[in-house]
Design an enzyme around this catalytic site. Structure first.
Site, mmCIF file in Angstrom:
data_model
loop_
_atom_site.group_PDB
_atom_site.id
_atom_site.type_symbol
_atom_site.label_atom_id
_atom_site.label_comp_id
_atom_site.label_asym_id
_atom_site.label_seq_id
_atom_site.Cartn_x
_atom_site.Cartn_y
_atom_site.Cartn_z
ATOM 1 N N CYS A 180 0.823 -1.195 0.000
ATOM 2 C CA CYS A 180 0.000 0.000 0.000
ATOM 3 C C CYS A 180 0.860 1.249 0.000
ATOM 4 O O CYS A 180 2.081 1.190 0.095
ATOM 5 C CB CYS A 180 -0.915 0.023 1.203
ATOM 6 S SG CYS A 180 -0.341 -0.942 2.575
ATOM 7 N N GLY A 181 0.172 2.361 -0.093
ATOM 8 C CA GLY A 181 0.818 3.648 0.016
ATOM 9 C C GLY A 181 0.128 4.442 1.104
ATOM 10 O O GLY A 181 -1.084 4.300 1.299
#
Lengths: 652, 313
Positions: free
Chosen positions: B2-3
């Site tokens: 994810c970011g």
């Protein structure tokens, strides 16, 4: 001098322009880079690229000859795998600056993130500020100069090369030691710093490999070969192989390393049977002419696909584990059969490229022999995550096989027991992986299909990640796959059987509606056309064969591949042994075998009433054992066993 | 997989709204997680009022059998009844996208209220200042439904996610709140490997978990410390040794924003700070979205580090 404004054009368009202007010898200014990834990747011309701001991941990655200047910061993987050329960064660099470089000069005027210079082979990485932990992690050669502090565990597991530190050495990595520094080395550094206009008058400490872990303390003796039938005999308890294992371990005091795969009985393709009565298989004319077998792999997203005359490929096997002549023979056979060969770990030789009309180039964590020029001449690129025979482990190549020639192509010191890294420096999750895939696509102009090789482990998750990260195809490798050298316990006891792997993979793809959007090549113990046809029934778009191909080309299955003195000249780098191998003759043998596989697949497909291998499906199969039924979800129908045995008798 | 992104306007938002800043940052790193996007947005609190948000989609939330009534309308009715049973006076409510948002006047035991609410519906956010908005799709998709850009706000967190579970579900999207506590949100990139050990330790002490997501664990772990008056900075410090695995996470409370990063630094994080703002993201490309065309003097936090920032107003 031309200008490219990243506020106006995409990175993809910019890279195309950069390559085009580069080929014309024009220098390039990049405006408004705004920390975008992949700027300038794959540039192989001696031009200057000036980036006016920050760049993102893999800036200057896979470049050769070019000179990059970045006014501010860069993200992870600066100068990834760069050959000749130069990079100057005025700000800071993220993690793994200078990863896997093979000759460039990289200067970062600020600080560098963790693992700077991981698996680098040659060239110089210079950090004017401080380095973070594990600088020089698993480096195989070259020079790192850190003018500030070293960070913790500097030189962790380095195999060769030198690290010079101007500031404090926080702590040394395992198998790294402080060493005396020679005057000539200091002179070289000063010259380097002068050339890059870096004012530093202080002294240095030198860190080098301590040499305690480059080789196993005791090498494994060669033992008398136990026939495979006895080896994989019915008794799991005290069969001759178990006794031998105990004896060998009593001599070496560690885990055994051997070739081939596990011998434990596991549910496999032979525990499945075809539902229809195929007693007429192969009796009606020429099945090969009657059945459509042509298969394209890797073209779903616009890349140039592999064009296979049948849904079969050669499984990845390295030049290193196998001799040059063997790789050549396999390559020639693949061309004769109209299918694709795979380099495996350890780079692409001219002989291999010349022999194989279609060649997939495999990229592993050690980046041993990985480079932009061979990427550009490959027909497919493959990111190896793991292997069915030893999921989660890196390759092993014993010192005997790490010859000068082999070490040169891989960029490593000669004569070490090479234990390849088990993971990639720049792939620590699906989020990094997507950026890596994009780097390969950018560097090769989106021409070449990119695949991922997965040793079956967490199949469902891994397949979904492969799909979501946009791979063109997956090579899924089950536990029945083999290896040139691996820990015996791992091969026997770690992994997911091929049957379970393909079933879980297809279910996962169905869940994410990815069945038609990514292709799957199944491998791991595919022995013949019957196995291949069953693999296709289970949903694979193609299968890949390794061990069977090697056996067709003269292997006697003695399982001593790791020793390096292969009597057939296959699993050796010793010219004395390799001389026994006749690549032209063996290529013909392998080709004859592959044509047999083709006939088998065609005969079975035809007997099932289909005109194309794409019509094969799960409904065509039943399971002969409860375990196989459980793994595949196919109906349990032991009454088909006799018919299956009769089929093997006829078309086997 | 994810970011992450976080922003705090130290003196209040100027020019750029908290919502817009997070949309820009997440759009910049959407490649790290295309499946779902979420925002934890903080606005000035109104004394005595609590904001709650529930998931009430057909296939989720109360309608799948935990409540008494079926369908979205039924789920909303169940939520209203449960709130009223606890003496929470509903002053404002709205059904938007996959969620039902309620503002209540409440002065009782929040932990008891949230645990009881969780048994009736899927509560995704609670706080005087906090509002979590999350759904499948990209930053702009979520904004289209939830009007994130209109939230002026003071600070907030954002997250983009790549999912490997069978369905991409909004309840598995980040940010996570700390079940039982108000105004604490977390976004996390990485994997906590001693998740079950830590979770059991907290469960033995009476805490409840409503997902199997390791990020919820971090939220509860920190909330527990904060409830015992441990400063956020100290809680982050101990988290680095207590949690095992790879992680880069951001946490926010009513007035603070903080980060922690594990010793191996396997997950990226980069920050940019001025007198007015602190912005933290997985990649610099997100920070540059806030300041296009500028060469930013960013900083990468070292492995095993942590830090906090407070609102100055």
């Amino acid at each position: 001098m031309v200008q490219i404004d990243l506020g106006q054009v995409s990175v993809r368009d910019a890279n195309e322009q950069i390559r085009k202007w580069g080929a014309e010898g024009e220098d390039i200014e990049v405006l408004n880079p705004d920390a975008r990834h992949h700027i300038g990747v794959g540039l192989i011309h001696p031009v200057r690229v000036h980036i006016q701001g920050s760049a993102g991941y893999f800036c200057a990655g896979l470049a050769d000859q070019a000179r990059f200047e970045i006014d501010n910061n860069v993200g992870w993987g600066l100068g990834d795998n760069m050959y000749a050329g130069m990079v100057t960064v005025r700000g800071n660099a993220g993690a793994i600056a200078g990863v896997a470089i093979r000759g460039a000069e990289i200067v970062v005027h600020g600080n560098v993130g963790s693992r700077a210079g991981q698996v680098m082979k040659a060239g110089t990485l210079c950090c004017v500020g401080n380095a973070n932990f594990m600088a020089g992690y698993m480096m195989y050669g070259g020079r790192i100069i850190i003018l500030g502090e070293s960070g913790e565990r500097v030189g962790e597991d380095m195999a060769a090369g030198d690290i010079f530190v101007g500031g404090a050495v926080r702590s040394l990595g395992s198998d790294a030691q402080l060493a005396d520094i020679e005057e000539s080395e200091v002179d070289d550094i000063r010259a380097f710093l002068d050339r890059h206009e870096i004012a530093y008058k202080g002294s240095f400490q030198k860190i080098e490999n301590a040499g305690k872990r480059l080789r196993y303390a005791t090498s494994e003796q060669q033992v008398r070969s136990i026939p495979f039938f006895t080896f994989s005999g019915t008794s799991d308890y005290w069969n001759p192989k178990v006794q031998e294992d105990v004896y060998v371990k009593s001599q070496i005091g560690r885990y055994r390393v051997r070739g081939y795969g596990g011998a434990r009985t596991l549910p496999h393709l032979s525990d499945l049977a075809f539902k229809r009565d195929l007693s007429a298989a192969g009796t009606a004319g020429d099945p090969v002419a009657a059945v459509e077998m042509y298969t394209e792999i890797g073209g779903l997203n616009g890349a140039r696909p592999l064009k296979l005359s049948m849904p079969v490929m050669i499984a990845p096997m390295s030049y290193g584990a196998l001799s040059r002549s063997t790789k050549q023979a396999v390559g020639m056979a693949s061309s004769m059969a109209g299918i694709a060969e795979n380099t495996g770990e350890g780079g692409m030789s001219d002989a291999q490229r010349g022999a194989a009309e279609q060649l997939v180039f495999q990229c592993l964590g050690g980046r041993l022999g990985w480079n932009i020029h061979d990427m550009n001449r490959a027909d497919g690129l493959e990111i190896y995550i793991s292997q069915g025979a030893k999921p989660g482990f890196g390759g092993q190549l014993m010192a005997k096989k790490v010859t000068k020639e082999l070490a040169t192509i891989r960029g490593i010191p000669e004569g070490i027991d090479l234990r390849s890294p088990s993971r990639h420096p720049d792939i620590l999750g699906a989020d990094d992986l997507v950026i890596k895939v994009e780097e390969f696509r950018e560097a090769t102009g989106y021409r070449i299909p990119v695949s991922v090789k997965l040793g079956a482990g967490r199949v469902r998750d891994d397949i979904k990640i492969a799909f979501k990260d946009g791979f063109d195809f997956v090579e899924l490798d089950g536990m029945q796959g083999s290896t040139g050298a691996g820990g015996a316990e791992v091969m026997e006891h770690v992994g997911v059987p091929t049957l379970a792997a393909i079933t879980q993979a297809m279910e996962a793809l169905e869940e994410v509606e990815g069945l038609d959007k990514i292709q799957l090549v199944l491998m791991g113990g595919i022995r013949d056309g019957i196995d291949a046809a069953k693999g296709l029934c289970l949903g694979a778009d193609a299968v890949a064969m390794g061990t069977a191909v090697i056996i067709a080309g003269g292997c006697i299955a003695c399982m001593q591949c790791h020793v390096g003195q292969c009597v057939t000249g296959i699993a050796t780098q010793d010219p004395k042994h390799e001389r026994r191998y006749n690549p032209v003759a063996e290529a013909r043998n392998i080709h004859r075998y592959l044509e047999g596989v083709r006939w088998q697949i065609a005969a079975l497909t035809q007997a099932m009433g289909y005109g194309s291998t794409t019509e094969l499906g799960r409904d065509d199969l039943v399971a002969l054992t409860r375990d196989a039924a459980e793994m595949t979800g196919l109906p349990y129908a032991p009454e088909y066993r006799e018919r299956e045995q009769a089929l093997r008798g006829r078309v086997g | 997989m994810c970011g992450i992104a976080g922003v705090m306007f130290k003196h209040g938002a100027t020019g750029l709204s908290t919502g817009q800043a997070l949309i820009d940052m997440l759009d910049g790193c959407q490649h790290r997680g295309p499946d779902s996007t979420g925002f934890a947005l903080y606005e000035d609190a109104e004394p005595g009022k609590l904001r709650l948000r529930f998931l009430v989609e057909e296939e989720n939330g109360a309608s799948d059998g935990v409540g008494h009534n079926s369908g979205v309308e039924g789920a909303i009715a169940d939520i209203r009844t449960t709130l009223e049973d606890h003496g929470a006076e509903i002053v404002e409510d709205e059904h938007v996208g996959n969620s039902y948002r309620v503002v209540v006047r409440f002065s009782g035991d929040v932990q008891k209220l949230t645990y009881d609410m969780e048994h009736a519906a899927t509560l995704i956010s609670i706080g005087e200042s906090l509002d979590i908005r999350k759904d499948v799709g990209g930053a702009h998709d979520v904004d289209d439904v939830f009007h994130v850009r209109e939230v002026e706000g003071t600070h907030g967190l954002g997250h983009v996610r790549l999912a490997t579970e069978s369905e991409v579900k909004p309840e598995a999207a980040h940010p996570f709140w700390a079940t039982g506590f108000t105004d604490i949100a977390i976004v996390h990139n990485g994997q906590i490997t001693n998740y079950w050990k830590m979770r059991r330790r907290l469960e033995r002490r009476g805490f409840e978990f409503h997902t199997d997501n390791d990020s919820e664990l971090i939220a509860v772990y920190l909330a527990d410390k904060l409830a015992n008056e441990v400063p956020l900075e100290d809680a982050l410090k101990t988290s680095i040794d207590d949690l095992d695995g790879t992680f880069s996470f951001l946490v926010s409370t009513k007035d603070e924003i903080g980060y922690a990063k594990d010793h191996l630094a396997a997950k990226p994080m980069i920050m940019y700070e001025t007198d007015d703002l602190i912005a933290i993201a997985s990649e610099e490309v997100s920070l540059n979205r806030l300041f296009p065309g500028r060469a930013l003097d960013t900083r990468e936090p070292p492995p095993g580090s942590y830090g906090t920032w407070s609102r100055l107003t």
